[in-house]
Design an enzyme around this catalytic site. Structure first.
Site, short mmCIF file in Angstrom:
data_model
loop_
_atom_site.label_atom_id
_atom_site.label_comp_id
_atom_site.label_asym_id
_atom_site.label_seq_id
_atom_site.Cartn_x
_atom_site.Cartn_y
_atom_site.Cartn_z
N ASN A 240 40.16 33.93 30.37
CA ASN A 240 39.93 33.49 28.98
C ASN A 240 40.08 34.60 27.94
OD1 ASN A 240 37.52 34.61 29.86
ND2 ASN A 240 36.22 33.07 28.89
N GLU B 229 28.94 38.96 35.39
CA GLU B 229 28.94 38.27 34.09
C GLU B 229 29.39 36.85 34.39
OE1 GLU B 229 27.92 39.38 31.28
OE2 GLU B 229 27.92 41.56 31.50
N LEU B 230 28.45 35.91 34.42
CA LEU B 230 28.78 34.59 34.97
C LEU B 230 28.77 33.49 33.90
CD1 LEU B 230 26.78 35.10 38.27
CD2 LEU B 230 29.15 35.68 37.77
N CYS C 84 32.42 31.99 27.56
CA CYS C 84 31.16 31.85 28.32
C CYS C 84 29.97 31.71 27.38
CB CYS C 84 30.98 33.05 29.22
SG CYS C 84 31.17 34.58 28.33
N GLU D 1 27.42 44.68 29.88
CA GLU D 1 28.71 45.30 29.55
C GLU D 1 28.75 45.62 28.06
OE1 GLU D 1 31.73 42.59 31.21
OE2 GLU D 1 31.89 44.03 32.84
P1 NAD Z 1 36.65 31.94 38.13
O1 NAD Z 1 35.31 32.25 38.70
O2 NAD Z 1 37.40 30.80 38.70
O3 NAD Z 1 37.60 33.19 38.29
C1 NAD Z 1 37.31 34.47 37.77
C2 NAD Z 1 38.10 35.50 38.54
O4 NAD Z 1 37.65 35.49 39.88
C3 NAD Z 1 39.60 35.26 38.62
O5 NAD Z 1 40.26 36.49 38.63
C4 NAD Z 1 39.76 34.59 39.96
O6 NAD Z 1 41.04 34.76 40.53
C5 NAD Z 1 38.73 35.36 40.75
N1 NAD Z 1 38.26 34.71 41.97
C6 NAD Z 1 38.05 33.40 42.22
N2 NAD Z 1 37.60 33.25 43.49
C7 NAD Z 1 37.51 34.50 44.02
C8 NAD Z 1 37.10 35.01 45.28
N3 NAD Z 1 36.68 34.22 46.26
N4 NAD Z 1 37.15 36.34 45.47
C9 NAD Z 1 37.55 37.16 44.48
N5 NAD Z 1 37.95 36.75 43.28
C10 NAD Z 1 37.91 35.43 43.05
O7 NAD Z 1 36.44 31.80 36.58
P2 NAD Z 1 37.52 31.47 35.46
O8 NAD Z 1 37.83 30.01 35.49
O9 NAD Z 1 38.67 32.43 35.53
O10 NAD Z 1 36.70 31.83 34.15
C11 NAD Z 1 35.81 30.96 33.57
C12 NAD Z 1 34.38 31.31 33.95
O11 NAD Z 1 34.11 32.65 33.62
C13 NAD Z 1 33.37 30.49 33.17
O12 NAD Z 1 32.34 30.08 34.01
C14 NAD Z 1 32.85 31.48 32.14
O13 NAD Z 1 31.57 31.19 31.65
C15 NAD Z 1 32.89 32.75 32.88
N6 NAD Z 1 32.93 33.88 31.97
C16 NAD Z 1 31.81 34.65 31.86
C17 NAD Z 1 31.79 35.72 30.98
C18 NAD Z 1 30.56 36.55 30.83
O14 NAD Z 1 30.68 37.65 30.29
N7 NAD Z 1 29.39 36.14 31.29
C19 NAD Z 1 32.93 36.02 30.22
C20 NAD Z 1 34.06 35.22 30.36
C21 NAD Z 1 34.05 34.15 31.25
#
Ligand code: NAD
Length: 495
Positions: free
Chosen positions: A165, A264-265, A298, A472
């Site tokens: 994102n 950061e979830l 997020c 962060e």
């Molecule tokens: P996602 O969890 O699907 O993927 C995030 C990253 O993790 C990607 O690079 C993906 O390829 C990788 N990934 C997925 N499965 C993995 C595994 N088993 N092992 C290693 N890497 C893996 O999330 P998304 O759809 O890319 O992003 C959206 C989510 O991120 C939302 O839930 C959002 O709230 C969260 N987000 C949180 C913050 C924060 O700072 N808290 C910031 C931005 C986005």
């Protein structure tokens, strides 16, 4: 039920911006070996490809990082700081090109992509400044007889996993503090948006970041990557931004080798508008908190709670603002809402709206996908959203404002906290007492007060509850990449 679909859809990109974006994409390295395609979400057409790295190749990068890291940890702080500063300057010099790349692979309108470049580059500037600050101190023992020296040493090889994102900012928010602390990195961007990270890493090398310190792994096998890399004994740290489900799985994996972890979830932010709020300020703030990044953030305002006395005026004003949004290709003139990231996201919006309206929510504007090859969804406002509907309990990640009403301050706080997430919350009121009293009770790491965009490189961004661990940005962001050690030096009186 009223239903007005936003009809202004701009599908034609500005030709000069399109041409320049193609030139920037052509600058990227051509992948050797197997590769995967990256789509423009505004057209669903492929724009580039990236190497599909295997777990073995990722482990080779771990070896490279390990080797480069030994020297980097010994590099004087001022040298680290200067290199980061030069990287920041290059990011600024190339900001228009990076913005074009972000828009092409992620879809956000160019104006928002430019804002992301400024935000993302700011982390590099911030940590160029933090890098040279003292990394330790000297302390007295209360009983005397010894002297303590503390030292903040680099935690070591850091694996950084980022979402799609904010393709630049999520990467620099991790890479810059890791390098400032003296750590080598293996970075895995999301497979949907790897191009910006690759480009930024190339600029880092041009800026003088030594070879081997930033290793970008692009892969469609995320799970194979983490299984191999997080089990490698040379890795000491994982920093992840993404969904709570994946974060929790990575924490289990990280537990095997007791890796330092920053997570950061996901979020489910509540935005509270009280009767004593300034209406214009609340509408502008709610719009920004909801619609920034097309709602794909997020900290997006996921649940908008409005007090009875101001509810109708607020809902009408926000509906009007949402219905005027120009939707389209992010390279189109005046477009302020781009496509969603993929087809799945559009299907998810449709499903959330259907479920909510079946249960009594009212569509005030938008409500459905928009025609065209890309992944467009109309800016949508739902009023009277049932509190237990899916849209009120899950992360929406799209341009839907889901409005609920409340009667009292206490009720608003209880409903806002009724979630396992705890990333951000927002309070709109002209009463300072109320603002602080409510903010104190919100179970979140971040509170925006009369403010829809609270993020800043100087702020310790992060969540509580299931929204994560660690921070962060700010000085705290550097500590995530440091281990504290102490020397206890015996000391006796001398004559
Ligand atoms: P996602 O969890 O699907 O993927 C995030 C990253 O993790 C990607 O690079 C993906 O390829 C990788 N990934 C997925 N499965 C993995 C595994 N088993 N092992 C290693 N890497 C893996 O999330 P998304 O759809 O890319 O992003 C959206 C989510 O991120 C939302 O839930 C959002 O709230 C969260 N987000 C949180 C913050 C924060 O700072 N808290 C910031 C931005 C986005």
């Amino acid at each position: 039920m009223t239903k007005s679909i936003a009809t202004a859809l701009v599908t034609t990109p500005d030709p000069a911006a399109l041409r320049r974006s193609e030139e920037v994409i052509a600058e990227l390295p051509v992948p050797a070996g197997s590769s995967f395609g990256i789509l423009d979400p505004a057209t669903a057409a492929p724009i580039a490809s990236a190497a599909d790295h295997s777990a073995e190749q990722a482990l080779e990068m771990v070896a490279t990082a390990d080797e480069a890291g030994a020297q980097w940890a010994k590099t004087p702080l001022r040298v680290r700081a200067d290199v980061l500063r030069r990287w920041y300057e290059l990011l600024v010099e190339r900001s228009e090109d990076i913005a074009l790349l972000i828009t092409r692979e992620m879809g956000k309108p160019l104006a928002e992509a430019r804002a992301e470049v400024a935000y993302g580059a700011d982390f590099v500037r911030w940590y160029s400044e933090e890098a040279a600050r003292p990394h330790g101190d000297a302390r007295q023992l209360p009983a005397g007889g010894a002297q303590l020296i503390t030292q903040r040493a680099p935690v070591g090889l850091s694996v950084l996993i980022t979402p799609w994102n904010f393709p630049l900012a999520m990467a620099t928010r991790k890479i810059a503090p890791a390098l400032a602390a003296g750590c080598p990195t293996v970075v895995k961007p999301a497979a949907l948006t790897p191009l910006t990270t690759i480009f930024a890493a190339e600029l880092a090398v041009q800026a003088g970041v030594p070879d081997g310190l930033i290793n970008v792994v692009t892969t469609t096998s995320a799970s194979a990557f983490s299984q191999a890399v997080l089990r490698d004994p040379r890795v000491r740290k994982v920093s992840f931004t993404g969904s709570t489900g994946v974060g929790s799985a990575l924490m289990s994996l990280a537990a095997e080798n007791v890796l330092r972890s920053s997570m950061e979830l996901g979020g489910n932010a509540a935005l509270l508008v009280f009767d004593d709020a300034d209406l214009d300020r609340a509408v502008a703030g709610a719009f920004a908190a909801k619609m920034r990044n097309g709602g794909q953030s997020c900290i997006a305002a996921n649940r908008i709670f409005v007090q009875d006395g101001i509810a109708e005026a607020f809902t009408e004003a926000l509906t009007e603002k949402m219905s005027k949004v120009l939707v389209g290709n992010g390279l189109g003139a005046d477009v302020s809402l781009g496509p969603l990231i993929d087809e799945r996201a559009v299907a998810s919006m449709t499903q959330l709206v259907t479920e909510a309206t079946d249960r009594g929510a009212e569509v005030r504007t938008g409500g459905s996908a928009l025609p065209g090859a890309g992944y467009f969804f109309a800016p949508t406002l739902l009023a009277d959203v049932p509190p237990d509907s899916a849209i009120a309990t899950t992360e929406i990640f799209g341009p839907i404002a889901a409005v609920q009403r409340f009667a009292t301050q206490e009720e608003a706080i209880i409903r806002a906290n009724a979630t396992e997430f705890g990333l951000a919350g927002y309070v709109f009121t002209e009463s300072l007492d109320r603002a602080l009293n409510v903010a104190d009770r919100l179970e979140t790491g971040i509170v925006g007060i009369n403010q829809g965009v609270p993020s800043n490189a100087a702020a310790p961004f992060g969540g509580i509850k299931q929204s994560g661990l660690g921070r962060e940005g700010s000085a705290e962001g550097l500590e995530e990449y440091q281990v504290i050690r102490f020397y206890n030096i015996a000391r006796r009186a001398t004559a």
